[in-house]
Scaffold this motif. Structure first.
Motif, PDB file in Angstrom:
ATOM      1  N   ALA A  47       0.832  -1.211   0.000  1.00 48.73           N
ATOM      2  CA  ALA A  47       0.000   0.000   0.000  1.00 48.73           C
ATOM      3  C   ALA A  47       0.865   1.259   0.000  1.00 48.73           C
ATOM      4  CB  ALA A  47      -0.946   0.003   1.191  1.00 48.73           C
ATOM      5  N   SER A  48       2.016   1.222   0.669  1.00 43.99           N
ATOM      6  CA  SER A  48       2.930   2.372   0.643  1.00 43.99           C
ATOM      7  C   SER A  48       3.425   2.601  -0.772  1.00 43.99           C
ATOM      8  CB  SER A  48       4.118   2.137   1.576  1.00 43.99           C
ATOM      9  OG  SER A  48       3.698   2.020   2.913  1.00 43.99           O
ATOM     10  N   LYS A  49       3.808   1.524  -1.443  1.00 44.42           N
ATOM     11  CA  LYS A  49       4.319   1.637  -2.812  1.00 44.42           C
ATOM     12  C   LYS A  49       3.235   2.116  -3.775  1.00 44.42           C
ATOM     13  CE  LYS A  49       7.829  -1.784  -1.935  1.00 44.42           C
ATOM     14  NZ  LYS A  49       8.317  -3.127  -2.158  1.00 44.42           N
ATOM     15  N   GLN A  50       1.990   1.793  -3.476  1.00 42.54           N
ATOM     16  CA  GLN A  50       0.894   2.181  -4.357  1.00 42.54           C
ATOM     17  C   GLN A  50       0.433   3.622  -4.133  1.00 42.54           C
ATOM     18  OE1 GLN A  50      -2.506  -0.428  -4.156  1.00 42.54           O
ATOM     19  NE2 GLN A  50      -3.657   0.728  -5.680  1.00 42.54           N
ATOM     20  N   PHE A  66       0.665  12.226  -0.542  1.00 46.03           N
ATOM     21  CA  PHE A  66      -0.260  11.432  -1.352  1.00 46.03           C
ATOM     22  C   PHE A  66      -0.691  12.267  -2.557  1.00 46.03           C
ATOM     23  CE2 PHE A  66      -0.859  10.188   3.096  1.00 46.03           C
ATOM     24  CZ  PHE A  66      -0.773   8.806   3.025  1.00 46.03           C
ATOM     25  N   ASP A  67      -1.180  11.597  -3.597  1.00 48.02           N
ATOM     26  CA  ASP A  67      -1.708  12.337  -4.748  1.00 48.02           C
ATOM     27  C   ASP A  67      -2.910  13.174  -4.350  1.00 48.02           C
ATOM     28  OD1 ASP A  67       0.158  11.394  -6.601  1.00 48.02           O
ATOM     29  OD2 ASP A  67      -1.064   9.651  -7.105  1.00 48.02           O
ATOM     30  N   ASP A  68      -3.765  12.610  -3.481  1.00 52.04           N
ATOM     31  CA  ASP A  68      -4.991  13.287  -3.067  1.00 52.04           C
ATOM     32  C   ASP A  68      -5.527  12.613  -1.805  1.00 52.04           C
ATOM     33  OD1 ASP A  68      -6.157  10.878  -4.025  1.00 52.04           O
ATOM     34  OD2 ASP A  68      -6.519  11.794  -5.978  1.00 52.04           O
ATOM     35  N   ALA A  71      -7.373   5.451   1.083  1.00 52.26           N
ATOM     36  CA  ALA A  71      -7.140   4.076   0.627  1.00 52.26           C
ATOM     37  C   ALA A  71      -5.937   3.465   1.339  1.00 52.26           C
ATOM     38  CB  ALA A  71      -6.936   4.053  -0.881  1.00 52.26           C
ATOM     39  N   PHE A  72      -4.883   4.249   1.525  1.00 47.79           N
ATOM     40  CA  PHE A  72      -3.695   3.747   2.222  1.00 47.79           C
ATOM     41  C   PHE A  72      -4.039   3.334   3.653  1.00 47.79           C
ATOM     42  CE2 PHE A  72      -0.234   4.655   5.195  1.00 47.79           C
ATOM     43  CZ  PHE A  72       0.656   3.673   4.794  1.00 47.79           C
ATOM     44  N   PHE A  73      -4.694   4.230   4.392  1.00 47.37           N
ATOM     45  CA  PHE A  73      -4.988   3.949   5.798  1.00 47.37           C
ATOM     46  C   PHE A  73      -6.050   2.866   5.976  1.00 47.37           C
ATOM     47  CE2 PHE A  73      -2.966   8.149   6.264  1.00 47.37           C
ATOM     48  CZ  PHE A  73      -1.948   7.759   7.126  1.00 47.37           C
ATOM     49  N   ASP A  98      -5.299  -3.351   4.063  1.00 48.80           N
ATOM     50  CA  ASP A  98      -5.004  -4.465   4.966  1.00 48.80           C
ATOM     51  C   ASP A  98      -3.561  -4.435   5.438  1.00 48.80           C
ATOM     52  OD1 ASP A  98      -7.591  -5.436   4.809  1.00 48.80           O
ATOM     53  OD2 ASP A  98      -7.125  -6.883   3.230  1.00 48.80           O
ATOM     54  N   THR A  99      -2.624  -4.104   4.544  1.00 47.45           N
ATOM     55  CA  THR A  99      -1.214  -4.115   4.953  1.00 47.45           C
ATOM     56  C   THR A  99      -0.908  -3.021   5.970  1.00 47.45           C
ATOM     57  OG1 THR A  99      -0.553  -2.815   3.016  1.00 47.45           O
ATOM     58  CG2 THR A  99      -0.390  -5.207   2.842  1.00 47.45           C
ATOM     59  N   TYR A 100      -1.568  -1.865   5.847  1.00 52.93           N
ATOM     60  CA  TYR A 100      -1.377  -0.827   6.869  1.00 52.93           C
ATOM     61  C   TYR A 100      -1.938  -1.316   8.205  1.00 52.93           C
ATOM     62  CZ  TYR A 100      -1.786   3.325   9.689  1.00 52.93           C
ATOM     63  OH  TYR A 100      -1.695   4.207  10.743  1.00 52.93           O
ATOM     64  N   ARG A 101      -3.138  -1.834   8.181  1.00 57.97           N
ATOM     65  CA  ARG A 101      -3.798  -2.263   9.420  1.00 57.97           C
ATOM     66  C   ARG A 101      -3.086  -3.448  10.079  1.00 57.97           C
ATOM     67  NH1 ARG A 101      -9.741  -1.071   9.724  1.00 57.97           N
ATOM     68  NH2 ARG A 101     -10.076   0.644   8.304  1.00 57.97           N
ATOM     69  N   GLN A 102      -2.619  -4.402   9.273  1.00 58.49           N
ATOM     70  CA  GLN A 102      -2.038  -5.634   9.826  1.00 58.49           C
ATOM     71  C   GLN A 102      -0.565  -5.505  10.173  1.00 58.49           C
ATOM     72  OE1 GLN A 102      -2.952  -8.591   6.864  1.00 58.49           O
ATOM     73  NE2 GLN A 102      -5.150  -8.440   7.222  1.00 58.49           N
ATOM     74  N   ASN A 103       0.164  -4.648   9.470  1.00 58.63           N
ATOM     75  CA  ASN A 103       1.615  -4.578   9.668  1.00 58.63           C
ATOM     76  C   ASN A 103       2.098  -3.273  10.271  1.00 58.63           C
ATOM     77  OD1 ASN A 103       1.760  -7.114   8.415  1.00 58.63           O
ATOM     78  ND2 ASN A 103       1.924  -6.191   6.399  1.00 58.63           N
ATOM     79  N   VAL A 104       1.564  -2.163   9.803  1.00 54.81           N
ATOM     80  CA  VAL A 104       2.084  -0.869  10.237  1.00 54.81           C
ATOM     81  C   VAL A 104       1.523  -0.460  11.596  1.00 54.81           C
ATOM     82  CG1 VAL A 104       2.331   1.570   9.631  1.00 54.81           C
ATOM     83  CG2 VAL A 104       2.499  -0.179   7.846  1.00 54.81           C
TER      84      VAL A 104
END
Length: 114
Positions: A36-39, A70-72, A78-80, A83-89
Motif C-alpha cells: 500500500a505504501s508503494k501504491q 499522497f496524490d490526493d 485508501a492507504f490507511f 489491509d497491509t497498513y492495518r495488519q503490519n504498520v
C-alpha cells in the motif's frame, strides 16, 4: 499533492533514543516495504527533534514529525484503509509511539522561497 504531517509522541516507557532507533531503523523500512505504501505514498520523511531552541520560545511536546505525501485525499484514505497498513504498520506504530496523543494535519504546500 496533499501532505499529511503527523505530530509524533513517543510511548512514555521509551527513551527518546529508543524511540528514534525504532522509528528510523524498524518502522521506516517496514513502512516503505508495504504494498500500500508503494501504491499510494509519494514521499515519506521522518523529522527527528534536535533539542535546539530559541530563547523565549516554548518547547514542543512532540517528539518528531512524519511527513507523508499522497496524490490526493482519496489515496490517503485508501492507504490507511489497506489491509497491509492495518495488519503490519499499526502494530509496529504501537511498539514505539503513543498513537492517541499524536496529531494529524493534512495540508497543501505553498512554496514561498525556492
Amino acid at each position: 499533492m496533499i501532505k499529511l504531517s503527523i505530530l509524533m509522541v513517543r510511548r512514555s516507557d521509551l527513551t527518546y533514543e529508543q524511540y528514534i532507533e525504532h522509528w528510523r531503523d524498524v518502522h521506516g523500512p517496514l513502512f516503505a516495504a508495504q504494498p500500500a505504501s508503494k501504491q499510494y505514498v509519494r514521499k515519506y520523511i521522518q523529522n527527528h527533534v534536535t533539542g535546539d531552541a530559541l530563547p523565549g520560545t516554548t518547547a514542543s511536546k512532540f517528539d518528531g514529525i512524519a511527513e507523508i505525501w499522497f496524490d490526493d485525499i482519496a489515496g490517503a484514505k485508501a492507504f490507511f484503509a489497506s489491509d497491509t497498513y492495518r495488519q503490519n504498520v499499526i502494530p509496529d506504530e504501537e511498539a514505539f509511539m503513543d498513537r492517541k496523543r499524536c496529531e494529524l494535519l493534512f495540508t497543501n504546500e505553498h512554496n514561498v522561497m525556492p
